[in-house]
Design a protein around this motif. Structure first.
Motif, mmCIF file in Angstrom:
data_model
loop_
_atom_site.group_PDB
_atom_site.id
_atom_site.type_symbol
_atom_site.label_atom_id
_atom_site.label_comp_id
_atom_site.label_asym_id
_atom_site.label_seq_id
_atom_site.Cartn_x
_atom_site.Cartn_y
_atom_site.Cartn_z
ATOM 1 N N THR A 542 -27.904 -10.732 -32.880
ATOM 2 C CA THR A 542 -29.256 -10.402 -33.321
ATOM 3 C C THR A 542 -29.211 -9.195 -34.252
ATOM 4 O O THR A 542 -28.180 -8.532 -34.397
ATOM 5 C CB THR A 542 -30.154 -10.085 -32.110
ATOM 6 N N TRP A 547 -26.044 -9.235 -28.774
ATOM 7 C CA TRP A 547 -25.870 -10.683 -28.765
ATOM 8 C C TRP A 547 -27.027 -11.348 -28.032
ATOM 9 O O TRP A 547 -27.561 -10.814 -27.067
ATOM 10 C CB TRP A 547 -24.539 -11.064 -28.110
ATOM 11 N N GLY A 548 -27.403 -12.528 -28.487
ATOM 12 C CA GLY A 548 -28.492 -13.278 -27.872
ATOM 13 C C GLY A 548 -28.109 -14.731 -27.684
ATOM 14 O O GLY A 548 -27.001 -15.163 -28.038
ATOM 15 N N LEU A 549 -29.043 -15.508 -27.137
ATOM 16 C CA LEU A 549 -28.783 -16.913 -26.831
ATOM 17 C C LEU A 549 -29.898 -17.778 -27.402
ATOM 18 O O LEU A 549 -31.078 -17.462 -27.275
ATOM 19 C CB LEU A 549 -28.697 -17.122 -25.310
ATOM 20 N N ARG A 550 -29.515 -18.885 -28.037
ATOM 21 C CA ARG A 550 -30.471 -19.863 -28.544
ATOM 22 C C ARG A 550 -29.842 -21.253 -28.473
ATOM 23 O O ARG A 550 -28.675 -21.396 -28.088
ATOM 24 C CB ARG A 550 -30.894 -19.528 -29.977
ATOM 25 N N MET A 627 -28.396 -13.589 -22.456
ATOM 26 C CA MET A 627 -29.828 -13.764 -22.590
ATOM 27 C C MET A 627 -30.519 -12.406 -22.526
ATOM 28 O O MET A 627 -30.382 -11.675 -21.547
ATOM 29 C CB MET A 627 -30.361 -14.705 -21.501
ATOM 30 N N ASN A 628 -31.290 -12.059 -23.557
ATOM 31 C CA ASN A 628 -31.941 -10.761 -23.646
ATOM 32 C C ASN A 628 -33.256 -10.731 -22.879
ATOM 33 O O ASN A 628 -33.798 -11.769 -22.485
ATOM 34 C CB ASN A 628 -32.190 -10.392 -25.121
ATOM 35 N N SER A 630 -37.327 -9.922 -22.461
ATOM 36 C CA SER A 630 -38.592 -9.926 -23.187
ATOM 37 C C SER A 630 -39.728 -9.749 -22.195
ATOM 38 O O SER A 630 -39.666 -10.267 -21.066
ATOM 39 C CB SER A 630 -38.788 -11.232 -23.972
ATOM 40 N N GLN A 664 -34.681 -20.875 -31.609
ATOM 41 C CA GLN A 664 -35.543 -19.797 -31.121
ATOM 42 C C GLN A 664 -34.818 -19.080 -29.985
ATOM 43 O O GLN A 664 -34.310 -19.714 -29.067
ATOM 44 C CB GLN A 664 -36.883 -20.346 -30.617
ATOM 45 N N GLU A 665 -34.777 -17.754 -30.041
ATOM 46 C CA GLU A 665 -34.049 -17.014 -29.014
ATOM 47 C C GLU A 665 -34.669 -17.235 -27.641
ATOM 48 O O GLU A 665 -35.892 -17.229 -27.487
ATOM 49 C CB GLU A 665 -34.019 -15.521 -29.341
ATOM 50 N N THR A 667 -35.233 -15.876 -23.861
ATOM 51 C CA THR A 667 -35.313 -14.589 -23.172
ATOM 52 C C THR A 667 -35.961 -14.759 -21.809
ATOM 53 O O THR A 667 -36.718 -15.707 -21.584
ATOM 54 C CB THR A 667 -36.143 -13.582 -23.992
ATOM 55 N N CYS A 688 -38.474 -5.956 -27.648
ATOM 56 C CA CYS A 688 -38.785 -7.388 -27.655
ATOM 57 C C CYS A 688 -39.831 -7.744 -28.707
ATOM 58 O O CYS A 688 -39.880 -8.881 -29.173
ATOM 59 C CB CYS A 688 -39.237 -7.853 -26.276
#
Length: 698
Positions: A542, A547-550, A627-628, A630, A664-665, A667, A688
């Motif tokens: 990101t 790091w993020g997940l989608r 996973m971040n 939000s 799309q991320e 969260t 977020c």
């Protein structure tokens, strides 16, 4: 009725034994047979005509007697020439449908057979104004109430579900319960205190929950679920719960370009496209002295020969020209076609929704909101059947987020005809998951996260103990809805928590899945989270949150994403969490979480976990560790229990809270650490960007 009407069935004096049981045959197998007096052949004699037609009430040839139910009084038929015949009392004919073969019950009694309907599983397709069919083949008709039941009889009265024992559940009461949970029962007050985005988001969330609850309850009661999406949407709209109403043109508050919908009714309740079946939506607007219809949205879903391969241009075919009887004709410049023609000259914005095939469920469609278009030109041409159709060229307005173009790019990545920018690893899991997990960084030069060992599931050193041993189910073919003997169903309040396609149906705060002692197979629908990742996920860098997940694939609300894998450890202390290296990849089920109202089961607290579970994914973990947080998440987690005799293994499963479009991320809410556990020292600045952002997270 051979013996009932044969020559030996009646005595010569005309008596008839009505207590006898007749051998009834289908009418099409019967030939007209008239009883004869003893010694008279039923065949024509040499002196008789080849064939004689006699009405059942007479007059009869000599030697032939009337038969039931047209019997004359006992005795021979004696008449005087020239006088009218006296046939006595003739019973009223009995309707044919009153003669039914009794159906034996288990106790030997009889009951009337149920009214025949369409065979279970048979389907007819309702074609709408846009010429595309019911995507699920469920047999929905605008004149019928329901979602695919075998009995085609229209229900009367309110939307109440019944079984043979009486009322099972009331749809209105179910809707009222969910509306009260989300404060939608006073909708005007809710609208005044929330943003348009929050209104649309909440309405869709309530729709998801109602639809899934109806599906689950109808399944358990063996009531064929005929389109619960239509039931849920219709009840909400009848109560005035809908967004962007009345109709409006152009941009809609609370709806983003690229949003996805799995049901046409979802488009209705948020105002993207109001008709539940027609492909063109329009409103009447006054220009000077005239009132003209103006198109405001269209759905292109493959019913006509639309040319939709271009990501910025759509060649759309007008509506009409195909009757329900299959007869083709020329399209007419009326209704939606006229509205499109007027919009060409007025140059107004039109919302375009593309109906795309669902790769995971071939019989379904996904409706993608592709943004605003304008009609550039129109013409008339001959279609394949030789009839005139209207064609409209729509061009996408610039400076809009990618939508359909992104779907096309992802398909090219999957096909190998194009390469995604910034790919570091094509599969982060090295084959540990059934689906690859791509590692991507197109932001900076970092080559990947810190080293860890990928494990697909949770590692226990010691399971939780139960108060009494738990017996597994004996469902050799898998757990089925409505099976009261299934011990796993009993633990889930008599309901199967998942749909056949893996969507979460339960609104409970704890799910019991089949364990090692259960006899059901690995593909049992109550082992949904045990099959691992089912969509193509991507770990990406990101811009400001690491790091993020989608996902490359669309995920519908309630769809399973993954579980939180790692090592089960002892309770975390404030010192442990204060150490940045230890706090990055942890999961603490004992934190307080802002509740999703309908999932709280009416409890007053915010704890959802029934077990004090602590997981560290620092050294061993899976995609969930990326996973971040939000404050307005699109993913929710639930504890899933799998029992083995006296041992309980709790797993943390993540499900989509709403429909999640590709890329799309994803969260979830990290929760709140209580002050007694040193929460005040652990606050971090939240980035977020949500309208409901608390400003911090833990």
């Amino acid at each position: 009725m051979e013996q009932g009407l044969g020559s030996e069935s009646n005595d010569s004096n005309g008596s008839f034994d009505r207590s006898r049981v007749l051998d009834v045959r289908p009418l099409r197998s019967l030939a007209p047979i008239f009883p004869n007096s003893s010694g008279i052949s039923s065949a024509a004699t040499s002196n008789s005509s080849t064939f004689t037609c006699v009405p059942p009430s007479g007059p009869f040839p000599a030697g032939v007697q009337p038969f039931f139910p047209f019997l004359a009084p006992n005795g021979t038929q004696q008449t005087t020439p020239g006088q009218p015949r006296d046939y006595g009392f003739i019973p009223a004919p009995v309707p044919l449908n009153s003669f039914r073969t009794p159906t034996p019950k288990a106790n030997g009694s009889t009951s009337q057979r149920k009214k025949a309907g369409r065979p279970r599983g048979s389907r007819f397709v309702a074609v709408d104004d846009d010429e595309y069919s019911d995507q699920y083949g469920s047999g929905f008709s605008p004149h019928a109430d329901g979602d695919g039941a075998s009995n085609s009889r229209k229900r009367r009265g309110g939307p109440r579900k019944r079984d043979e024992n009486g009322i099972v559940f009331d749809v209105d009461a179910l809707v009222e319960s969910f509306m009260a949970s989300f404060k939608l029962n006073n909708f005007d007050e809710f609208k005044s205190s929330n943003s348009e985005k929050e209104i649309a988001s909440t309405i869709l969330l309530v729709f998801y929950l109602i639809r899934r609850q109806i599906t689950q309850l109808e399944e358990a009661k063996d009531l064929s679920a005929r389109r619960p999406d239509l039931k849920a949407g219709a009840v909400l709209m009848n109560k005035g719960v809908r967004a962007n109403h009345p109709k409006r043109m152009g941009y809609l508050s609370g709806v983003e370009v690229g949003d996805i919908f799995f049901f046409r009714m979802e488009l209705c309740i948020v105002g993207v496209h109001t008709p539940s079946m027609a492909g063109i939506d329009y409103l009447t607007m006054k220009h000077t002295m005239d009132e003209d219809p103006m198109a405001i949205s269209i759905v292109s879903s493959g019913g006509y020969d639309d040319d939709g391969d271009d990501t910025d241009v759509l060649i759309y075919t007008g509506q009409g020209g195909s009757g329900r009887d299959g007869q083709m004709s020329d399209q007419k410049l009326e209704r939606g076609n006229l509205a499109l023609e007027k919009s060409l000259h007025r140059a107004n914005d039109i919302r375009v929704i593309r109906g795309l095939k669902d790769a995971n469920y071939p019989t379904g469609k996904i409706y993608l909101y592709d943004g605003l278009y304008r009609i550039q030109e129109s013409w008339v041409e001959k279609n394949k059947s030789g009839h005139n159709v209207f064609r409209y060229k729509l061009v996408r307005l610039p400076a809009q987020p990618p939508a359909f173009s992104l779907w096309k790019s992802i398909q090219q990545w999957k096909d190998g005809t194009a390469t995604q920018p910034g790919v570091i690893l094509p599969d982060l899991t090295s084959g540990a998951e059934a689906q690859p997990v791509t590692l991507v960084n197109d932001v900076d030069g970092e080559k990947g996260p810190a080293h860890f060992t990928y494990v697909p599931s949770l590692k226990y050193t010691k399971p939780f103990s139960t108060s009494k041993p738990s017996a597994g189910c004996n469902c050799l073919g898998g757990c089925q809805p409505g099976d009261t003997h299934c011990t796993c169903n009993q633990k889930n309040d008599g309901l199967v928590p998942y749909s056949p396609i893996g969507v979460l149906l339960s609104s409970k705060s704890l799910i019991h899945e089949c364990g090692q002692t259960c006899a059901c197979p690995p593909n049992c629908r109550n082992r949904m989270t045990q099959a691992g990742v089912k969509v193509h996920l991507e770990v990406f860098k990101t811009k400001n949150r690491g790091w993020g997940l989608r996902s490359w694939d669309p995920i519908r609300a309630g769809g399973f994403i993954c579980e939180y894998a790692g090592d089960v450890v002892k309770e975390f202390t404030a010192d442990d969490l204060g150490n940045g290296s230890n706090a990055n990849y942890i999961f603490d089920a004992t934190r307080y979480y802002e509740p999703l109202e309908a999932v709280r089961d009416g409890s007053t607290g915010f704890e959802k976990a029934h077990f004090p579970l602590y997981i560290s994914a620092k050294h061993n973990g899976n995609v969930a560790r990326f996973m971040n947080h939000s404050c307005s998440p699109n993913v929710i987690w639930l504890p899933v229990v799998r029992e083995n005799n006296s041992d309980s293994y709790v797993h943390i499963a993540f499900f989509a809270l709403r429909h999640i479009p590709p890329m799309q991320e994803m969260t979830f809410d990290y929760g709140v650490v209580p002050s007694e556990k040193g929460g005040d020292k652990l606050k971090k600045n939240c980035l977020c960007g949500s309208a409901r952002c608390r400003g911090y997270f833990y």
